[in-house]
Design an enzyme around this catalytic site. Structure first.
Site, mmCIF file in Angstrom:
data_model
loop_
_atom_site.group_PDB
_atom_site.id
_atom_site.type_symbol
_atom_site.label_atom_id
_atom_site.label_comp_id
_atom_site.label_asym_id
_atom_site.label_seq_id
_atom_site.Cartn_x
_atom_site.Cartn_y
_atom_site.Cartn_z
ATOM 1 C CB THR A 43 -23.498 -13.196 -18.710
ATOM 2 O OG1 THR A 43 -22.517 -14.234 -18.883
ATOM 3 C CG2 THR A 43 -22.929 -11.883 -19.210
ATOM 4 C CG ASN A 181 -19.261 -7.067 -14.274
ATOM 5 O OD1 ASN A 181 -18.946 -6.516 -13.223
ATOM 6 N ND2 ASN A 181 -20.111 -8.078 -14.317
ATOM 7 N NE ARG A 183 -14.699 -9.229 -12.346
ATOM 8 C CZ ARG A 183 -15.724 -8.421 -12.096
ATOM 9 N NH1 ARG A 183 -15.628 -7.119 -12.356
ATOM 10 N NH2 ARG A 183 -16.842 -8.884 -11.586
ATOM 11 C CE LYS A 241 -24.854 -2.229 -11.763
ATOM 12 N NZ LYS A 241 -24.359 -3.514 -12.320
ATOM 13 C CG ASP A 274 -23.228 -10.558 -11.569
ATOM 14 O OD1 ASP A 274 -22.814 -9.561 -12.179
ATOM 15 O OD2 ASP A 274 -22.493 -11.502 -11.198
HETATM 16 P P1 ADP Z 1 -21.360 -3.854 -9.088
HETATM 17 O O1 ADP Z 1 -20.925 -5.222 -8.627
HETATM 18 O O2 ADP Z 1 -22.025 -3.881 -10.420
HETATM 19 O O3 ADP Z 1 -20.294 -2.798 -8.943
HETATM 20 P P2 ADP Z 1 -22.471 -2.760 -6.641
HETATM 21 O O4 ADP Z 1 -21.357 -3.266 -5.809
HETATM 22 O O5 ADP Z 1 -22.537 -1.286 -6.833
HETATM 23 O O6 ADP Z 1 -22.536 -3.471 -8.069
HETATM 24 O O7 ADP Z 1 -23.804 -3.281 -5.968
HETATM 25 C C1 ADP Z 1 -25.023 -3.477 -6.654
HETATM 26 C C2 ADP Z 1 -26.175 -3.270 -5.694
HETATM 27 O O8 ADP Z 1 -26.044 -4.184 -4.600
HETATM 28 C C3 ADP Z 1 -26.225 -1.885 -5.046
HETATM 29 O O9 ADP Z 1 -26.908 -0.958 -5.848
HETATM 30 C C4 ADP Z 1 -26.975 -2.190 -3.767
HETATM 31 O O10 ADP Z 1 -28.364 -2.272 -4.020
HETATM 32 C C5 ADP Z 1 -26.456 -3.590 -3.391
HETATM 33 N N1 ADP Z 1 -25.296 -3.476 -2.477
HETATM 34 C C6 ADP Z 1 -23.995 -3.676 -2.783
HETATM 35 N N2 ADP Z 1 -23.216 -3.523 -1.661
HETATM 36 C C7 ADP Z 1 -24.064 -3.228 -0.639
HETATM 37 C C8 ADP Z 1 -23.908 -2.979 0.762
HETATM 38 N N3 ADP Z 1 -22.702 -2.993 1.340
HETATM 39 N N4 ADP Z 1 -25.015 -2.731 1.495
HETATM 40 C C9 ADP Z 1 -26.250 -2.726 0.912
HETATM 41 N N5 ADP Z 1 -26.468 -2.965 -0.390
HETATM 42 C C10 ADP Z 1 -25.398 -3.205 -1.172
#
Ligand code: ADP
Length: 325
Positions: A43, A181, A183, A241, A274
């Site tokens: 956060t 999120n 965990r 996401k 985040d």
């Molecule tokens: P969370 O941590 O909430 O699960 P994500 O891992 O889905 O979030 O990632 C959040 C955002 O970060 C994605 O929507 C994208 O825009 C970006 N992102 C994450 N991983 C990648 C990657 N390997 N390549 C490009 N963008 C990424």
């Protein structure tokens, strides 16, 4: 429809826990130059990026948490204030310390996290009647951001106080934004996490889950299914996401996909979600539409994952108007 129209500066708060990060290199704890004492929390990461994206006239960011009276706690407060974060709602306990965690890197490069947060100050945030006093003093907020970690660290009877706080603030017109999120280590069981996330979702205006968490908790086979499930709960803005796969949005009847621009040179995806949330929320607060705000989230997350660690250097974080273009 979520009413994003706020008076300037928008009063935005995040509620949660920030911890001290230690790194273990071989057997020598804290030996990496410049990394002896870093602070991190989901956060707080989001709030820090919001504070950087938005100028003081546009938003006033508050962090709500609890700390001790020790030097680490004092250093955390100073670091947040340096970022322009208002610490008026940070409680201090004489008998408590901040939580901490150690990252050790195995020979094959795999990172392992060990946590020491069971007795952290933040777990006691709602000690006595603090939740009640927050519901009075936060009624003129525009937006409150929280995550599943905020919920997980609280003892169950204090989670009820959090839900009441969300209900009261929501009735007063505060936009509630929630990222579950998940965990697993913080919960007694997946069923407990599912139950509490479900309850918070019912008090949520804007849901910002990662699909991996939704899948782990609710076993939805596809992101479209997760989005629809959340929209059917009555959440008016659902932003999902999914790593490098497209973000999905459910706002009204339709589900819209927003592909992620290919990112060359990904160094570390810590805080991707985040920072995405910070970009999205900041842009919405400035009156931009969903499509522009998704792009702001993806652009900031794309910058963050090219660096190691959750928080990139301040000079490398552009203001929102440069991200939106
Ligand atoms: P969370 O941590 O909430 O699960 P994500 O891992 O889905 O979030 O990632 C959040 C955002 O970060 C994605 O929507 C994208 O825009 C970006 N992102 C994450 N991983 C990648 C990657 N390997 N390549 C490009 N963008 C990424």
């Amino acid at each position: 429809m979520v009413n994003w129209k706020c008076d300037s500066p928008a009063r935005v708060a995040a509620i949660g826990e920030c911890m001290i990060e230690h790194r273990e290199v071989g057997t020598d704890l804290k030996s990496v130059p410049g990394s002896a004492r870093r602070f991190s929390g989901d956060t707080l990461n989001t709030l820090t990026y919001m504070a950087r994206l938005l100028d003081r006239g546009t938003a006033e960011p508050f962090y709500i948490t609890a700390l001790g009276m020790d030097p680490d706690s004092a250093a955390m407060l100073a670091a947040w204030e340096e970022e322009g974060i208002n610490t008026a709602f940070v409680r201090r306990f004489r008998d408590k310390l901040p939580g901490s965690y150690t990252i050790s890197t195995a020979q094959d490069g795999e990172r392992q996290f060990s946590y020491d947060r069971d007795k952290s100050a933040a777990r006691e945030l709602f000690r006595d009647d603090y939740a009640e006093s927050l519901s009075n003093s936060l009624k003129d907020l525009d937006l409150l951001y929280l995550s599943g970690i905020t919920v997980a660290i609280l003892p169950p009877h204090d989670r009820e106080k959090l839900l009441n706080l969300l209900r009261t603030l929501r009735r007063a017109g505060v936009i509630i934004v929630y990222d579950p999120n998940y965990r697993a280590v913080l919960w007694a069981s997946p069923a407990e996490a599912r139950d509490w996330s479900g309850r918070v979702y019912l008090e949520t205006d804007v849901a910002m889950p990662g699909f991996a968490d939704e899948k782990a908790l609710f076993d939805n086979a596809a992101p479209e299914q997760s989005c629809k499930r959340l929209a059917d709960l009555g959440i008016t803005e659902v932003i999902m996401k999914n790593g490098s796969s497209p973000c999905l949005v459910a706002a009204g009847q339709d589900i819209v996909r927003f592909p992620v621009t290919f990112q060359d040179g990904v160094a570390d995806t810590t805080a991707a979600g985040d920072s995405f949330n910070a970009g999205y929320i900041s842009s919405r607060l400035c009156g931009h539409d969903i499509a522009a705000s998704i792009r702001a989230g993806q652009t900031l997350a794309g910058m963050v994952i090219q660096h190691h660690g959750a928080i990139i250097p301040r000079d490398d974080t552009p203001p929102l108007y440069r991200i939106i273009g």
